[in-house]
Design a protein around this motif. Structure first.
Motif, mmCIF file in Angstrom:
data_model
loop_
_atom_site.group_PDB
_atom_site.id
_atom_site.type_symbol
_atom_site.label_atom_id
_atom_site.label_comp_id
_atom_site.label_asym_id
_atom_site.label_seq_id
_atom_site.Cartn_x
_atom_site.Cartn_y
_atom_site.Cartn_z
ATOM 1 N N ASP A 2 0.810 -1.212 0.000
ATOM 2 C CA ASP A 2 0.000 0.000 0.000
ATOM 3 C C ASP A 2 0.846 1.267 0.000
ATOM 4 O OD1 ASP A 2 -2.244 -1.575 0.117
ATOM 5 O OD2 ASP A 2 -2.377 -1.531 2.298
ATOM 6 N N ARG A 3 1.947 1.234 0.685
ATOM 7 C CA ARG A 3 2.733 2.438 0.919
ATOM 8 C C ARG A 3 4.027 2.380 0.127
ATOM 9 N NH1 ARG A 3 1.705 1.976 5.778
ATOM 10 N NH2 ARG A 3 0.164 3.561 6.268
ATOM 11 N N VAL A 4 4.441 3.529 -0.425
ATOM 12 C CA VAL A 4 5.713 3.568 -1.140
ATOM 13 C C VAL A 4 6.748 4.292 -0.283
ATOM 14 C CG1 VAL A 4 4.706 3.418 -3.431
ATOM 15 C CG2 VAL A 4 5.084 5.669 -2.396
ATOM 16 N N VAL A 5 8.003 3.991 -0.552
ATOM 17 C CA VAL A 5 9.118 4.533 0.214
ATOM 18 C C VAL A 5 10.123 5.147 -0.747
ATOM 19 C CG1 VAL A 5 11.016 3.952 1.782
ATOM 20 C CG2 VAL A 5 8.825 2.788 2.006
ATOM 21 N N ASP A 6 10.650 6.300 -0.373
ATOM 22 C CA ASP A 6 11.746 6.931 -1.103
ATOM 23 C C ASP A 6 13.013 6.777 -0.271
ATOM 24 O OD1 ASP A 6 9.968 7.773 -3.083
ATOM 25 O OD2 ASP A 6 9.546 9.655 -2.048
ATOM 26 N N LEU A 7 14.057 6.226 -0.864
ATOM 27 C CA LEU A 7 15.277 5.897 -0.123
ATOM 28 C C LEU A 7 16.426 6.846 -0.455
ATOM 29 C CD1 LEU A 7 15.359 2.001 -0.459
ATOM 30 C CD2 LEU A 7 14.721 3.332 1.566
ATOM 31 N N ILE A 8 17.187 7.182 0.567
ATOM 32 C CA ILE A 8 18.433 7.937 0.418
ATOM 33 C C ILE A 8 19.587 6.989 0.701
ATOM 34 C CG2 ILE A 8 19.737 9.968 1.145
ATOM 35 C CD1 ILE A 8 16.979 10.639 2.737
ATOM 36 N N ILE A 9 20.576 6.978 -0.179
ATOM 37 C CA ILE A 9 21.787 6.186 0.032
ATOM 38 C C ILE A 9 22.975 7.147 0.016
ATOM 39 C CG2 ILE A 9 23.260 4.326 -0.822
ATOM 40 C CD1 ILE A 9 20.828 3.054 -2.098
ATOM 41 N N PRO A 10 23.603 7.382 1.168
ATOM 42 C CA PRO A 10 24.742 8.305 1.219
ATOM 43 C C PRO A 10 26.056 7.590 0.908
ATOM 44 C CG PRO A 10 24.170 7.616 3.435
ATOM 45 C CD PRO A 10 23.239 6.871 2.507
ATOM 46 N N VAL A 11 26.936 8.283 0.198
ATOM 47 C CA VAL A 11 28.227 7.695 -0.185
ATOM 48 C C VAL A 11 29.329 8.718 0.061
ATOM 49 C CG1 VAL A 11 29.563 6.606 -2.028
ATOM 50 C CG2 VAL A 11 27.077 6.383 -2.008
ATOM 51 N N LYS A 12 30.343 8.304 0.800
ATOM 52 C CA LYS A 12 31.507 9.167 1.015
ATOM 53 C C LYS A 12 32.321 9.294 -0.268
ATOM 54 C CE LYS A 12 32.534 8.020 5.874
ATOM 55 N NZ LYS A 12 33.566 7.394 6.736
ATOM 56 N N ARG A 13 33.253 10.233 -0.255
ATOM 57 C CA ARG A 13 34.215 10.285 -1.346
ATOM 58 C C ARG A 13 34.946 8.951 -1.400
ATOM 59 N NH1 ARG A 13 38.602 14.974 -1.254
ATOM 60 N NH2 ARG A 13 40.051 13.260 -0.910
ATOM 61 N N GLU A 71 18.508 8.306 -8.817
ATOM 62 C CA GLU A 71 18.879 9.709 -8.883
ATOM 63 C C GLU A 71 20.156 9.896 -8.076
ATOM 64 O OE1 GLU A 71 15.318 12.147 -7.879
ATOM 65 O OE2 GLU A 71 14.352 10.169 -7.814
ATOM 66 N N CYS A 72 20.940 10.887 -8.458
ATOM 67 C CA CYS A 72 22.204 11.095 -7.748
ATOM 68 C C CYS A 72 22.514 12.584 -7.707
ATOM 69 C CB CYS A 72 23.336 10.337 -8.452
ATOM 70 S SG CYS A 72 24.903 10.351 -7.545
ATOM 71 N N VAL A 73 22.889 13.064 -6.521
ATOM 72 C CA VAL A 73 23.350 14.443 -6.377
ATOM 73 C C VAL A 73 24.761 14.422 -5.818
ATOM 74 C CG1 VAL A 73 21.083 15.506 -6.162
ATOM 75 C CG2 VAL A 73 22.202 14.623 -4.115
ATOM 76 N N ASP A 74 25.630 15.190 -6.444
ATOM 77 C CA ASP A 74 27.011 15.346 -6.003
ATOM 78 C C ASP A 74 27.067 16.652 -5.228
ATOM 79 O OD1 ASP A 74 29.708 15.625 -5.682
ATOM 80 O OD2 ASP A 74 30.226 15.397 -7.801
ATOM 81 N N GLU A 75 27.004 16.552 -3.900
ATOM 82 C CA GLU A 75 26.920 17.725 -3.037
ATOM 83 C C GLU A 75 28.128 17.755 -2.117
ATOM 84 O OE1 GLU A 75 25.440 21.263 -1.516
ATOM 85 O OE2 GLU A 75 24.781 20.128 -3.278
ATOM 86 N N ARG A 76 29.010 18.718 -2.327
ATOM 87 C CA ARG A 76 30.234 18.809 -1.529
ATOM 88 C C ARG A 76 29.989 19.626 -0.254
ATOM 89 N NH1 ARG A 76 34.192 17.049 -5.338
ATOM 90 N NH2 ARG A 76 32.911 16.038 -6.939
ATOM 91 N N GLY A 77 30.793 19.356 0.747
ATOM 92 C CA GLY A 77 30.803 20.188 1.942
ATOM 93 C C GLY A 77 29.871 19.743 3.050
ATOM 94 N N LEU A 78 29.136 18.643 2.871
ATOM 95 C CA LEU A 78 28.298 18.137 3.949
ATOM 96 C C LEU A 78 29.201 17.487 5.002
ATOM 97 C CD1 LEU A 78 25.463 16.588 1.752
ATOM 98 C CD2 LEU A 78 25.369 18.728 3.038
ATOM 99 N N SER A 79 28.869 17.693 6.262
ATOM 100 C CA SER A 79 29.823 17.341 7.319
ATOM 101 C C SER A 79 29.620 15.957 7.910
ATOM 102 C CB SER A 79 29.752 18.385 8.440
ATOM 103 O OG SER A 79 28.436 18.439 8.975
ATOM 104 N N GLY A 80 29.218 15.002 7.093
ATOM 105 C CA GLY A 80 29.093 13.642 7.596
ATOM 106 C C GLY A 80 27.833 12.961 7.114
ATOM 107 N N LEU A 81 27.633 11.748 7.615
ATOM 108 C CA LEU A 81 26.533 10.901 7.164
ATOM 109 C C LEU A 81 25.169 11.493 7.504
ATOM 110 C CD1 LEU A 81 25.636 8.191 5.952
ATOM 111 C CD2 LEU A 81 25.958 7.164 8.199
ATOM 112 N N ASN A 82 24.974 11.907 8.737
ATOM 113 C CA ASN A 82 23.666 12.424 9.124
ATOM 114 C C ASN A 82 23.301 13.720 8.388
ATOM 115 O OD1 ASN A 82 23.008 10.299 10.967
ATOM 116 N ND2 ASN A 82 24.442 11.197 12.426
ATOM 117 N N PRO A 83 24.221 14.666 8.223
ATOM 118 C CA PRO A 83 23.897 15.829 7.394
ATOM 119 C C PRO A 83 23.591 15.475 5.937
ATOM 120 C CG PRO A 83 25.722 16.357 8.833
ATOM 121 C CD PRO A 83 25.483 14.880 8.971
ATOM 122 N N ALA A 84 24.292 14.466 5.386
ATOM 123 C CA ALA A 84 23.999 14.039 4.018
ATOM 124 C C ALA A 84 22.586 13.474 3.920
ATOM 125 C CB ALA A 84 25.022 12.995 3.561
ATOM 126 N N LEU A 85 22.175 12.721 4.924
ATOM 127 C CA LEU A 85 20.823 12.170 4.943
ATOM 128 C C LEU A 85 19.784 13.274 5.107
ATOM 129 C CD1 LEU A 85 21.486 8.992 7.100
ATOM 130 C CD2 LEU A 85 20.878 9.049 4.668
#
Length: 208
Positions: A2-13, A71-85
Motif C-alpha cells: 500500500d505504501r511507497v518509500v523513497d530511499l536515500i543512500i549516502p556515499v563518502k568520497r 537519482e544522484c546528487v554530487d553535493e560537496r561540503g556536507l559534514s558527515g553521514l547524518n547531514p547528508a541524509l
C-alpha cells in the motif's frame, strides 16, 4: 504494497570510504563502487520503493550510476553521514511532504529485494530501523509518513535509533543486515550470495 518509500543512500568520497577494507583489493575504490552498485540494483528492484536518491561527494559515483534508474546528487561540503541524509530528505520531501523516507547503507552487496520488502512490510508506516549483523549498527532507517527521519548514525546507532522511538525490525533478513566494513563482512556477504559486481571484483582478486 500500500505504501511507497523513497530511499536515500549516502556515499563518502571514494578515496575515504570503507577504510577498514583498504588492502583487501588493489582497486579499493572500484570495490567500493561495486558494493554500491549491487546495493542500488537491489533497492530499485524492491516492490514498494518509488525513488532511490544517492547523495555523494565524488564525480565518479554519478558516472557509475548512469543508467541504473537511481537519482544522484554530487553535493560537496556536507559534514558527515547524518547531514547528508538530512540534505537528501529535504530533496525528497519537496516531491512528497507526506511520504515515507528511508536511509539505506551503501555497502549491502548481498541485498535481495525480498529482504528489503519484508522490512518495509514489517515497518508498516511506523518509524523503524534494521540493525546490522552485530546488532550495534543500522543498515536501514525509515520515517513514519510525513515524519522526520531523524538519523542518528555513528557508533551505537542501533541503540540510538531505538532510544529515539524507532521500532526494531525483527524479520529474518540476513542480506539486509550484512553491511560490509571488514574482510570478514565481505566473506559473509559472498556466502549469502553477493551481487554480480562485487562477485566479479572478488573473483578477479582471487583469480577464481
Amino acid at each position: 504494497m500500500d505504501r511507497v518509500v523513497d530511499l536515500i543512500i549516502p556515499v563518502k568520497r571514494l578515496d575515504r570510504a570503507k577504510s577498514r577494507l583498504r588492502g583487501v583489493h588493489e582497486a579499493h575504490e572500484e570495490l567500493v563502487l561495486a558494493l554500491l552498485l549491487d546495493t542500488v540494483t537491489a533497492a530499485v528492484g524492491t516492490p514498494g520503493v518509488r525513488r532511490v536518491l544517492v547523495v555523494c561527494e565524488d564525480k565518479r559515483v554519478p558516472d557509475a550510476l548512469r543508467g541504473t534508474g537511481v537519482e544522484c546528487v554530487d553535493e560537496r561540503g556536507l559534514s558527515g553521514l547524518n547531514p547528508a541524509l538530512a540534505y537528501g530528505e529535504g530533496l525528497l520531501r519537496q516531491g512528497d511532504r507526506h511520504g515515507v523516507v528511508g536511509a539505506l547503507q551503501a555497502d549491502l552487496p548481498a541485498l535481495r529485494p525480498a529482504d528489503l520488502a519484508a522490512a518495509l512490510r514489517e515497518a508498516g508506516g511506523r518509524r523503524a530501523f534494521c540493525a546490522d549483523r552485530a546488532g550495534t549498527g543500522t543498515t536501514l532507517l525509515l520515517s513514519a509518513p510525513g515524519g522526520p527521519l531523524d538519523p542518528r548514525f555513528g557508533p551505537g546507532s542501533a541503540a540510538a535509533h531505538g532510544s529515539s522511538g524507532a521500532m526494531p525490525i525483527a524479520a529474518a533478513v540476513p542480506a539486509l543486515r550484512c553491511d560490509v566494513d571488514t574482510e570478514e563482512d565481505l566473506s559473509v556477504a559472498l556466502s549469502l550470495g553477493s551481487g554480480p559486481r562485487t562477485s566479479t571484483m572478488v573473483s578477479g582478486m582471487t583469480g577464481g
